[in-house]
Design a protein around this motif. Structure first.
Motif, PDB file in Angstrom:
ATOM      1  N   UNK A   1       5.350   0.448  -5.514  1.00  0.00           N
ATOM      2  CA  UNK A   1       5.673  -0.361  -4.341  1.00  0.00           C
ATOM      3  C   UNK A   1       6.125   0.413  -3.120  1.00  0.00           C
ATOM      4  N   UNK A   2       6.209   1.720  -3.228  1.00  0.00           N
ATOM      5  CA  UNK A   2       6.525   2.530  -2.046  1.00  0.00           C
ATOM      6  C   UNK A   2       5.613   3.739  -2.036  1.00  0.00           C
ATOM      7  N   UNK A   3       5.413   4.279  -0.846  1.00  0.00           N
ATOM      8  CA  UNK A   3       4.602   5.492  -0.725  1.00  0.00           C
ATOM      9  C   UNK A   3       5.257   6.644  -1.478  1.00  0.00           C
ATOM     10  N   UNK A   4       6.577   6.682  -1.454  1.00  0.00           N
ATOM     11  CA  UNK A   4       7.293   7.724  -2.192  1.00  0.00           C
ATOM     12  C   UNK A   4       6.932   7.701  -3.679  1.00  0.00           C
ATOM     13  N   UNK A   5       6.957   6.491  -4.243  1.00  0.00           N
ATOM     14  CA  UNK A   5       6.600   6.329  -5.660  1.00  0.00           C
ATOM     15  C   UNK A   5       5.168   6.769  -5.922  1.00  0.00           C
ATOM     16  N   UNK A   6       4.240   6.357  -5.063  1.00  0.00           N
ATOM     17  CA  UNK A   6       2.826   6.711  -5.245  1.00  0.00           C
ATOM     18  C   UNK A   6       2.636   8.221  -5.162  1.00  0.00           C
ATOM     19  N   UNK A   7       3.364   8.855  -4.244  1.00  0.00           N
ATOM     20  CA  UNK A   7       3.226  10.302  -4.091  1.00  0.00           C
ATOM     21  C   UNK A   7       3.849  11.051  -5.265  1.00  0.00           C
ATOM     22  N   UNK A   8       4.949  10.517  -5.799  1.00  0.00           N
ATOM     23  CA  UNK A   8       5.517  11.138  -6.999  1.00  0.00           C
ATOM     24  C   UNK A   8       4.483  11.142  -8.124  1.00  0.00           C
ATOM     25  N   UNK A   9       3.799  10.006  -8.282  1.00  0.00           N
ATOM     26  CA  UNK A   9       2.754   9.902  -9.296  1.00  0.00           C
ATOM     27  C   UNK A   9       1.607  10.874  -9.006  1.00  0.00           C
ATOM     28  N   UNK A  10       1.147  10.862  -7.769  1.00  0.00           N
ATOM     29  CA  UNK A  10       0.010  11.716  -7.402  1.00  0.00           C
ATOM     30  C   UNK A  10       0.365  13.189  -7.586  1.00  0.00           C
ATOM     31  N   UNK A  11       1.591  13.542  -7.213  1.00  0.00           N
ATOM     32  CA  UNK A  11       2.024  14.939  -7.388  1.00  0.00           C
ATOM     33  C   UNK A  11       1.989  15.322  -8.866  1.00  0.00           C
TER      34      UNK A  11
ATOM     35  N   UNK B   1      11.521   4.761   4.904  1.00  0.00           N
ATOM     36  CA  UNK B   1      11.120   6.153   4.668  1.00  0.00           C
ATOM     37  C   UNK B   1       9.682   6.428   5.078  1.00  0.00           C
ATOM     38  N   UNK B   2       9.027   5.486   5.741  1.00  0.00           N
ATOM     39  CA  UNK B   2       7.582   5.593   5.927  1.00  0.00           C
ATOM     40  C   UNK B   2       7.167   6.862   6.666  1.00  0.00           C
ATOM     41  N   UNK B   3       7.819   7.142   7.783  1.00  0.00           N
ATOM     42  CA  UNK B   3       7.428   8.314   8.575  1.00  0.00           C
ATOM     43  C   UNK B   3       7.526   9.589   7.725  1.00  0.00           C
ATOM     44  N   UNK B   4       8.627   9.743   7.045  1.00  0.00           N
ATOM     45  CA  UNK B   4       8.829  10.949   6.232  1.00  0.00           C
ATOM     46  C   UNK B   4       7.819  11.034   5.098  1.00  0.00           C
ATOM     47  N   UNK B   5       7.504   9.895   4.495  1.00  0.00           N
ATOM     48  CA  UNK B   5       6.590   9.924   3.354  1.00  0.00           C
ATOM     49  C   UNK B   5       5.139  10.137   3.795  1.00  0.00           C
ATOM     50  N   UNK B   6       4.779   9.628   4.968  1.00  0.00           N
ATOM     51  CA  UNK B   6       3.433   9.924   5.482  1.00  0.00           C
ATOM     52  C   UNK B   6       3.310  11.420   5.755  1.00  0.00           C
ATOM     53  N   UNK B   7       4.343  11.999   6.345  1.00  0.00           N
ATOM     54  CA  UNK B   7       4.320  13.444   6.599  1.00  0.00           C
ATOM     55  C   UNK B   7       4.196  14.221   5.283  1.00  0.00           C
ATOM     56  N   UNK B   8       4.948  13.778   4.290  1.00  0.00           N
ATOM     57  CA  UNK B   8       4.869  14.410   2.963  1.00  0.00           C
ATOM     58  C   UNK B   8       3.446  14.307   2.402  1.00  0.00           C
TER      59      UNK B   8
ATOM     60  N   UNK C   1      -0.205   6.983  14.618  1.00  0.00           N
ATOM     61  CA  UNK C   1       0.120   8.322  15.135  1.00  0.00           C
ATOM     62  C   UNK C   1       0.717   9.188  14.032  1.00  0.00           C
ATOM     63  N   UNK C   2       1.513   8.588  13.156  1.00  0.00           N
ATOM     64  CA  UNK C   2       2.055   9.356  12.025  1.00  0.00           C
ATOM     65  C   UNK C   2       0.928   9.807  11.092  1.00  0.00           C
ATOM     66  N   UNK C   3      -0.033   8.913  10.883  1.00  0.00           N
ATOM     67  CA  UNK C   3      -1.167   9.242  10.024  1.00  0.00           C
ATOM     68  C   UNK C   3      -1.965  10.404  10.646  1.00  0.00           C
ATOM     69  N   UNK C   4      -2.174  10.334  11.953  1.00  0.00           N
ATOM     70  CA  UNK C   4      -2.912  11.406  12.635  1.00  0.00           C
ATOM     71  C   UNK C   4      -2.132  12.720  12.575  1.00  0.00           C
ATOM     72  N   UNK C   5      -0.824  12.635  12.840  1.00  0.00           N
ATOM     73  CA  UNK C   5       0.004  13.846  12.781  1.00  0.00           C
ATOM     74  C   UNK C   5      -0.006  14.458  11.384  1.00  0.00           C
ATOM     75  N   UNK C   6      -0.211  13.622  10.393  1.00  0.00           N
ATOM     76  CA  UNK C   6      -0.261  14.123   9.014  1.00  0.00           C
ATOM     77  C   UNK C   6      -1.598  14.777   8.695  1.00  0.00           C
ATOM     78  N   UNK C   7      -2.512  14.770   9.679  1.00  0.00           N
ATOM     79  CA  UNK C   7      -3.761  15.494   9.499  1.00  0.00           C
ATOM     80  C   UNK C   7      -4.912  14.663   8.970  1.00  0.00           C
TER      81      UNK C   7
END
Lengths: 280, 280
Positions: free
Chosen positions: A160-170, A190-197, A238-244
């Motif tokens: 339910x959060x990007x943080x959780x999804x990224x923990x799994x993906x990592x 936490x969205x901005x930080x997690x998109x950057x992550x 813009x956060x998505x773009x900044x994340x590359x």
């Protein structure tokens, strides 16, 4: 050149957006007429037309397949159910490979029937995705774990959060990333930080847009067109773009009260206009 | 003693649970008949009966006021709106003091009309709560910031996780804590850790229960009775207890399809039974 509309080469249409108006063939041809170059079909749409014919129609219209919806739904009440989900996900991977989809989107599933144990469901998801990773890698189909809004934790996705999804993906490594849908994550402090992550890890496999309506009249089928709700798509974009991330920006709208009741061509025209206004 | 039902001395009834059946006086008297010893009234209910008479009825029935619903709604499109919210919250504090409520529950508010800037709304909330803290301290009314489910981020509360609420409460210091409602936070992967954090900080001012129904047919008014949904109230309740909270366990159910349509006495009997089964 004055009067030339901005390009729409990054716009993708998730075919659920026009599922009440058109079958896959009609939707792909319509997208082509509107200058849209990428689509994301659903498994039931592909099954109805047949996989081979779906591939043919998509190629004939020069469409990129920005994603394939969807795998997932891993939790189950017993081992047979879990195995059935894994087998079905492997078939979805095969289909995604045939369609040359950029990724298979995973809506991971909620609580098994009769269960209140969300921690157990989350473990089942981790095990389920792990079980299909080798097949996905062999088929060169990236797996995109999509965190869903917490209002779906019970029945659709316990991630339910990007943080959780990224923990799994990592934890799962190569070939596993995330699909970021603004509708599901816009509220997250936490969205901005997690998109950057996600960007640093090169794990953003898809970016979906629509809008959150106030009021929202249905938990599942009342998504708004970009610009009609309260999500700051400029900022998140813009956060998505900044994340590359430079891939497709995919419009995915389930709208039983509004967009599903309008002519498909009007929906596509509006998607293009709103994409140009809010998503670039 | 065999056959003696478990005690219900920690059960509180949020009067929204029976707001369609009874006014404040009728609800308080009914709770008294059922052996319930604590209630949480809403401002509109108190306004209808009058503050002085509400105080009298509550005292005459020996009721503890486990909380007062509600303050908050701080974000506004202009300074006049923000000031009006602060003034109204000060009046709510005065009422809570007269009622000798354990706390004033704050539903902090969502985005101002026409805004998509959730960060700005969150700042307005921090400023708004800060502006009423001195008055709350002077009146000895603890302020309970209630994180609301992310599906309310747009229109009701842009504080959507316990972590966020605790960050705010920590920053504001003495006299500010949190109200933890299982309905709003059950999905949160950080819930266990954040409840423990709240306990260490002695910031748990209220604990509310109901259940999450699958399917949920309305975003606001389709809460379930404990046991009818997918929330593991035993587990969350054990975390709350481990965190040192020993106060009222308050049932708060908005249910336009079900419990609001049943006789109030049936609702209270069911609250008692389910509390005894799922919440102790």
């Amino acid at each position: 050149m004055s009067g030339t509309p901005p390009p729409i080469d990054r716009l993708a249409i998730n075919l659920a957006t026009v599922r009440q108006q058109w079958n896959l063939r009609e939707a792909v041809e319509a997208c082509g007429r509107h200058g849209i170059t990428a689509i994301d079909p659903w498994r039931d749409q592909v099954a109805t037309l047949g996989l081979a014919e779906s591939v043919r129609v998509i190629k004939a219209n020069g469409m990129r397949v920005s994603g394939y919806c969807r795998g997932g739904m891993f939790p189950a009440a017993d081992d047979a159910g879990k195995q059935a989900a894994i087998d079905d996900n492997k078939r979805a991977i095969d289909e995604a490979a045939a369609l040359e989809a950029d990724c298979l989107v995973l809506v991971v599933g909620g609580l098994p029937h009769g269960s209140r144990d969300i921690d157990a469901a989350r473990s089942m998801v981790a095990n389920g995705v792990a079980a299909i990773v080798p097949h996905a890698r062999a088929c060169r189909v990236p797996l995109a774990i999509e965190p869903l809004h917490p209002m779906y934790a019970g029945d659709r996705a316990c991630v339910n959060t990007l943080s959780q999804a990224l923990d799994l993906a990592d934890a799962l490594g190569e070939g596993v990333g995330v699909a970021i849908d603004a509708y599901h994550v816009w509220w997250d402090p936490e969205l901005k930080a997690q998109i950057a992550r996600a960007g640093r890890a090169k794990k953003i496999l898809a970016y979906h847009v629509c809008d959150w309506l106030v009021p929202t009249r249905d938990l599942l089928l009342d998504r708004g067109m970009m610009g009609d709700g309260v999500i700051d798509l400029h900022r998140i974009g813009s956060w998505i773009a900044q994340a590359g991330y430079g891939g497709p920006i995919e419009v995915e709208i389930f709208s039983k009260f509004d967009w599903w009741t309008r002519p498909g061509d009007e929906v596509l025209r509006t998607c293009i206009e709103r994409y140009q206004t809010y998503c670039r």
